[in-house]
Scaffold this motif. Structure first.
Motif, PDB file in Angstrom:
ATOM      1  N   PRO A  78      74.325  24.786  20.556  1.00  0.00           N
ATOM      2  CA  PRO A  78      72.951  25.314  20.435  1.00  0.00           C
ATOM      3  C   PRO A  78      72.812  26.625  21.194  1.00  0.00           C
ATOM      4  CG  PRO A  78      73.025  23.480  21.980  1.00  0.00           C
ATOM      5  CD  PRO A  78      74.381  23.552  21.345  1.00  0.00           C
ATOM      6  N   ILE A  79      72.185  27.576  20.543  1.00  0.00           N
ATOM      7  CA  ILE A  79      71.955  28.903  21.132  1.00  0.00           C
ATOM      8  C   ILE A  79      70.459  29.041  21.370  1.00  0.00           C
ATOM      9  CG2 ILE A  79      72.189  31.394  20.821  1.00  0.00           C
ATOM     10  CD1 ILE A  79      74.524  30.824  18.952  1.00  0.00           C
ATOM     11  N   GLU A  80      70.108  29.307  22.586  1.00  0.00           N
ATOM     12  CA  GLU A  80      68.694  29.461  22.913  1.00  0.00           C
ATOM     13  C   GLU A  80      68.166  30.766  22.333  1.00  0.00           C
ATOM     14  OE1 GLU A  80      68.142  29.162  27.058  1.00  0.00           O
ATOM     15  OE2 GLU A  80      68.858  27.081  27.194  1.00  0.00           O
ATOM     16  N   PRO A  81      66.940  30.777  21.855  1.00  0.00           N
ATOM     17  CA  PRO A  81      66.386  32.023  21.299  1.00  0.00           C
ATOM     18  C   PRO A  81      66.191  33.053  22.402  1.00  0.00           C
ATOM     19  CG  PRO A  81      64.692  30.332  21.463  1.00  0.00           C
ATOM     20  CD  PRO A  81      66.000  29.658  21.782  1.00  0.00           C
ATOM     21  N   PRO A  82      66.342  34.325  22.068  1.00  0.00           N
ATOM     22  CA  PRO A  82      66.157  35.367  23.091  1.00  0.00           C
ATOM     23  C   PRO A  82      64.689  35.498  23.476  1.00  0.00           C
ATOM     24  CG  PRO A  82      66.516  36.350  20.943  1.00  0.00           C
ATOM     25  CD  PRO A  82      66.710  34.881  20.758  1.00  0.00           C
TER      26      PRO A  82
END
Length: 423
Positions: free
Chosen positions: A172-176
């Motif tokens: 999972p990539i956290e939103p900027p």
């Protein structure tokens, strides 16, 4: 007739006055005035002829010639000039490119953008929209021909070798986005306020319980009978069979005591939880990842008990640092959380008697034995600890002590301790 005579006499008087002024002047001045009048009249006639022919007159004043060359006619008023749409946006875009990539690269990028706007992008350089891919990346390895046409209601052409019992979980990539603000800290109450809140909560629970009992939703509790209030609570029932009633009352008392002990046992912390609570109380810090440092200078550390206390207490307080013992002085550097540094400082500055009797060598003077002291040279905060653990080292020379501190990048601690005047 009288009016005509008066006018004639007035004209005659004017002529006489003029003749008198002329006679009073120098004849040369009269000639000059006549010449000036002739030149003025000639110049006016000449300018009139030049204007009629359409020629530009020559002016004696050089500053007026540029106005004469432009023509004597008034120019028409200029029309309104509007700024081209997008001019200032392009200027701002150019300034941003120049600040980000430099002037040379910005020029190349501007030329490329102008060429693309005029002729269009080069063939094969069109950028595809990444938001709508033809095939999703997780489906591409499973499709036979790499398109969704392989999967239809009638057919299903898949690469079965790629299918297994394992499930892939993408990282999972956290939103900027900016980090959320920290939650509000709870208000710290005094012991008196905490006691008052507990009392209020207990009273509120009791009122709710009484309301449920009054509505018939909750069974009323049995009377709390004890040996002291046996007769008052039971009354006539106690006098009918006192032995059986007393036995029942004692049984209820034992049940209440057992239930009380069970509740206390359920609330009691386990040994691991007790140890964790104690460590949190001793080494908890309000600001995480913050290292406090304290530097102490001791004149001598000949007493084995003092040396043991300096070493063991630093380890028990989970401090890192070093204790360097030389012939001139002893330098102690301690790094850790604020609570541990505070306890260690109290030990070195208040609790240890540095002038306690100790068997010293013959070279130690009486003055040195009486005036052994410990001073805090400096105390502050650093970004990260410079030592991995606490150790005690005997250094015969000052150079060895400096080398040890230089290996950790804190050689200036020795200079600070050396420059402090002795008390």
């Amino acid at each position: 007739m009288d009016d005509k005579a008066a006018k004639a006499e007035a004209l005659k008087a004017k002529i006489e006055a003029r003749l008198q002024r002329i006679q009073a002047k120098d004849p040369k001045e009269i000639v000059l005035e006549k010449d000036v009048a002739k030149e003025t009249s000639a110049t006016k006639e000449k300018e009139a002829h030049v204007v009629e022919r359409g020629e530009v007159p020559k002016l004696e004043d050089a500053s007026l010639e540029r106005y004469a060359e432009r023509g004597w006619e008034r120019k028409p008023r200029s029309e309104l000039a509007f700024v081209e749409a997008g001019k200032f946006q392009r200027q701002a875009h150019n300034e941003r490119l120049k600040a980000k990539y430099g002037e040379e690269v910005a020029k190349k990028m501007r030329r490329r953008e102008m060429r693309d706007d005029k002729f269009g992008p080069k063939p094969g350089k069109e950028k595809e929209d990444p938001s709508t891919p033809d095939v999703e990346w997780w489906d591409a390895p499973l499709l036979m021909n790499g398109t969704y046409e392989d999967v239809d209601e009638d057919k299903c052409n898949l690469v079965e070798e790629k299918i297994s019992v394992y499930v892939e979980h993408p990282v999972p990539i956290e939103p900027p986005a900016e980090a959320p603000p920290p939650p509000p800290q709870p208000l710290k109450l005094t012991k008196k306020e905490m006691k008052k809140l507990r009392t209020q909560r207990r009273q509120a629970r009791e009122k709710e319980k009484q309301a449920l009992i009054a509505q018939g939703l909750l069974e009323p509790p049995k009377p709390k009978v004890k040996i002291s209030n046996l007769m008052r609570v039971l009354g006539e029932e106690a006098s009918m069979d006192p032995t059986a009633i007393e036995k029942e009352v004692r049984k209820q008392m034992e049940e209440r005591q057992r239930a009380h002990e069970d509740r206390n046992l359920a609330r009691q912390l386990t040994p691991a939880e007790k140890r964790e609570k104690k460590l949190k109380k001793m080494f908890d810090s309000d600001v995480p990842n913050e290292t406090h440092v304290a530097v102490f200078r001791i004149r001598r550390l000949d007493n084995p008990q003092h040396r043991f206390k300096v070493d063991v207490n630093a380890r028990e307080n989970r401090l890192t640092g070093v204790c360097l013992i030389t012939s001139d002085m002893v330098l102690v550097v301690a790094e850790g959380v604020p609570k541990a540094i505070k306890r260690y400082s109290k030990l070195l500055l208040n609790r240890i008697d540095w002038n306690a009797d100790v068997e010293t060598s013959a070279t130690t003077s009486t003055f040195d034995k009486r005036h052994n002291t410990c001073e805090c040279v400096w105390q502050g905060i650093v970004a990260k600890p410079n030592f991995r653990k606490f150790r005690v080292e005997d250094c015969e020379l000052e150079a060895l002590a400096r080398r040890t501190l230089a290996g950790a990048g804190v050689e200036h601690y020795w200079d600070m301790a050396s420059n402090v005047p002795e008390t």
